[in-house]
Write an enzyme that holds these catalytic residues in place. Sequence first.
Site, PDB file in Angstrom:
ATOM      1  N   THR A  47       0.815  -1.150  -0.050  1.00  0.00           N
ATOM      2  CA  THR A  47      -0.005   0.106   0.150  1.00  0.00           C
ATOM      3  C   THR A  47       0.962   1.142   0.039  1.00  0.00           C
ATOM      4  O   THR A  47       0.628   2.091  -0.732  1.00  0.00           O
ATOM      5  CB  THR A  47      -0.871  -0.329   1.257  1.00  0.00           C
ATOM      6  OG1 THR A  47      -1.717  -1.332   1.217  1.00  0.00           O
ATOM      7  CG2 THR A  47      -1.978   1.205   1.282  1.00  0.00           C
ATOM      8  N   TYR A 110     -13.041  -4.162  -3.331  1.00  0.00           N
ATOM      9  CA  TYR A 110     -14.156  -3.773  -4.379  1.00  0.00           C
ATOM     10  C   TYR A 110     -15.204  -4.659  -4.630  1.00  0.00           C
ATOM     11  O   TYR A 110     -16.226  -4.767  -4.256  1.00  0.00           O
ATOM     12  CB  TYR A 110     -13.694  -3.167  -5.556  1.00  0.00           C
ATOM     13  CG  TYR A 110     -14.783  -2.596  -6.418  1.00  0.00           C
ATOM     14  CD1 TYR A 110     -15.406  -1.402  -6.056  1.00  0.00           C
ATOM     15  CD2 TYR A 110     -15.075  -3.140  -7.632  1.00  0.00           C
ATOM     16  CE1 TYR A 110     -16.427  -0.936  -6.801  1.00  0.00           C
ATOM     17  CE2 TYR A 110     -16.307  -2.739  -8.343  1.00  0.00           C
ATOM     18  CZ  TYR A 110     -16.885  -1.538  -7.915  1.00  0.00           C
ATOM     19  OH  TYR A 110     -18.032  -1.176  -8.731  1.00  0.00           O
ATOM     20  N   TYR A 136      -2.860 -10.188   4.380  1.00  0.00           N
ATOM     21  CA  TYR A 136      -3.018  -8.802   4.649  1.00  0.00           C
ATOM     22  C   TYR A 136      -4.679  -8.627   4.971  1.00  0.00           C
ATOM     23  O   TYR A 136      -5.015  -8.414   4.011  1.00  0.00           O
ATOM     24  CB  TYR A 136      -2.451  -7.870   3.576  1.00  0.00           C
ATOM     25  CG  TYR A 136      -2.096  -6.430   3.998  1.00  0.00           C
ATOM     26  CD1 TYR A 136      -2.434  -6.065   5.274  1.00  0.00           C
ATOM     27  CD2 TYR A 136      -1.780  -5.616   2.963  1.00  0.00           C
ATOM     28  CE1 TYR A 136      -2.416  -4.527   5.136  1.00  0.00           C
ATOM     29  CE2 TYR A 136      -1.865  -4.338   3.026  1.00  0.00           C
ATOM     30  CZ  TYR A 136      -1.842  -3.563   4.136  1.00  0.00           C
ATOM     31  OH  TYR A 136      -1.857  -2.308   4.314  1.00  0.00           O
ATOM     32  N   ARG A 141      -9.546  -0.566   4.354  1.00  0.00           N
ATOM     33  CA  ARG A 141      -9.323  -0.195   2.759  1.00  0.00           C
ATOM     34  C   ARG A 141     -10.096  -1.096   1.836  1.00  0.00           C
ATOM     35  O   ARG A 141     -10.489  -0.755   0.832  1.00  0.00           O
ATOM     36  CB  ARG A 141      -7.687  -0.428   2.547  1.00  0.00           C
ATOM     37  CG  ARG A 141      -7.108   0.589   3.067  1.00  0.00           C
ATOM     38  CD  ARG A 141      -5.649   0.779   2.659  1.00  0.00           C
ATOM     39  NE  ARG A 141      -4.995   1.965   3.043  1.00  0.00           N
ATOM     40  CZ  ARG A 141      -4.441   2.895   2.414  1.00  0.00           C
ATOM     41  NH1 ARG A 141      -4.794   2.976   1.302  1.00  0.00           N
ATOM     42  NH2 ARG A 141      -3.706   3.850   2.857  1.00  0.00           N
ATOM     43  N   LYS A 164      -0.401  -9.830   8.191  1.00  0.00           N
ATOM     44  CA  LYS A 164      -0.418  -8.428   8.641  1.00  0.00           C
ATOM     45  C   LYS A 164      -1.655  -8.064   9.097  1.00  0.00           C
ATOM     46  O   LYS A 164      -2.529  -7.711   8.491  1.00  0.00           O
ATOM     47  CB  LYS A 164       0.187  -7.597   7.411  1.00  0.00           C
ATOM     48  CG  LYS A 164       0.353  -5.827   7.762  1.00  0.00           C
ATOM     49  CD  LYS A 164       0.734  -5.366   6.624  1.00  0.00           C
ATOM     50  CE  LYS A 164       0.768  -3.631   6.889  1.00  0.00           C
ATOM     51  NZ  LYS A 164       1.134  -3.039   5.793  1.00  0.00           N
ATOM     52  N   ILE A 206       5.038  -4.498  10.061  1.00  0.00           N
ATOM     53  CA  ILE A 206       5.356  -4.201   8.593  1.00  0.00           C
ATOM     54  C   ILE A 206       4.920  -2.647   8.778  1.00  0.00           C
ATOM     55  O   ILE A 206       3.831  -2.251   8.783  1.00  0.00           O
ATOM     56  CB  ILE A 206       4.327  -4.921   7.638  1.00  0.00           C
ATOM     57  CG1 ILE A 206       4.768  -6.420   7.646  1.00  0.00           C
ATOM     58  CG2 ILE A 206       4.739  -4.598   6.414  1.00  0.00           C
ATOM     59  CD1 ILE A 206       4.292  -7.335   6.787  1.00  0.00           C
TER      60      ILE A 206
END
Length: 295
Positions: A47, A110, A136, A141, A164, A206
Amino acid sequence: MKETIFRGAGVAIITPFTEDGINFDELGRIIEDQIAGGTDAIIITGTTGESATMTDDEHKAAIKYAVEKVAGRIPVIAGTGSNETAYAVQLSQYAEEVGADALLVVTPYYNKCTQKGLVKHFTAIADAVNIPLILYNVPSRTGVNIQVSTFAELAKHPRIVAVKEASGDLSAVAKIRHACGDALAVYSGNDDQIVPILSLGGSGVISVLSNVAPQMTHDICQLYFDGKVKEAADLQVGAIDLISALFCEVNPIPVKVAMRMLGYAAGPLRLPLTEMEPEHEAQLRAALANHGLIK
């Protein structure tokens, strides 16, 4: 017990751009400074690296360059996630082919999916490669949160070794650790939660903070590992102003501006990311100065 890819602070490294593409010379300089500063792993095309606005060629070139530049000194973890499973598989296979040590694979965004879809998605990627995967989880997000039972199912796969965790939910981290034990390492995905997650058995972070303060971020983890919990916590708490400034606008806007302030040719942000508001830039500059990173 599965082998941990790294312990400590891995940098979610920025991608310096020119108007025409990636500034590889500057990326190399940043990588060298990160290694010299004590960073424990390089996470490329995540990201913070603005992978969402990279072309396929740029994405692959950045991974290949990072692997070659690091040359085995520390692990290189390639961000290869996508909302299209077939493309994530292809990109993951490419990263393995050019020598990445592990993959960071975000939940589909999405179009999203069910928990069953998450299992099928991550399993398809893990089955297609021979290097470890870090899941992740960043629902703010992606709109998708990996449930504890799904983590437990995914942890059965021999190549799915870590997560993560960027949900911000410490209770969820405790439940993941309980459900998965040593089958799934946990890395903090939030710089303000490094010590709390280490205290729950986490393996490190991270980190966005590592871009501007690699030694500090490494030291927060190492002090904790060395049993110096109060010192680690004090360093974590002392960095909160800088961490807050690095997230005062959506990541990676502030960290890219911060790297410019530190003298790196970080280059432009790619739309839809835009330049910082003046008041936020002043906050960021003050925080960097407070930590002696700029005058």
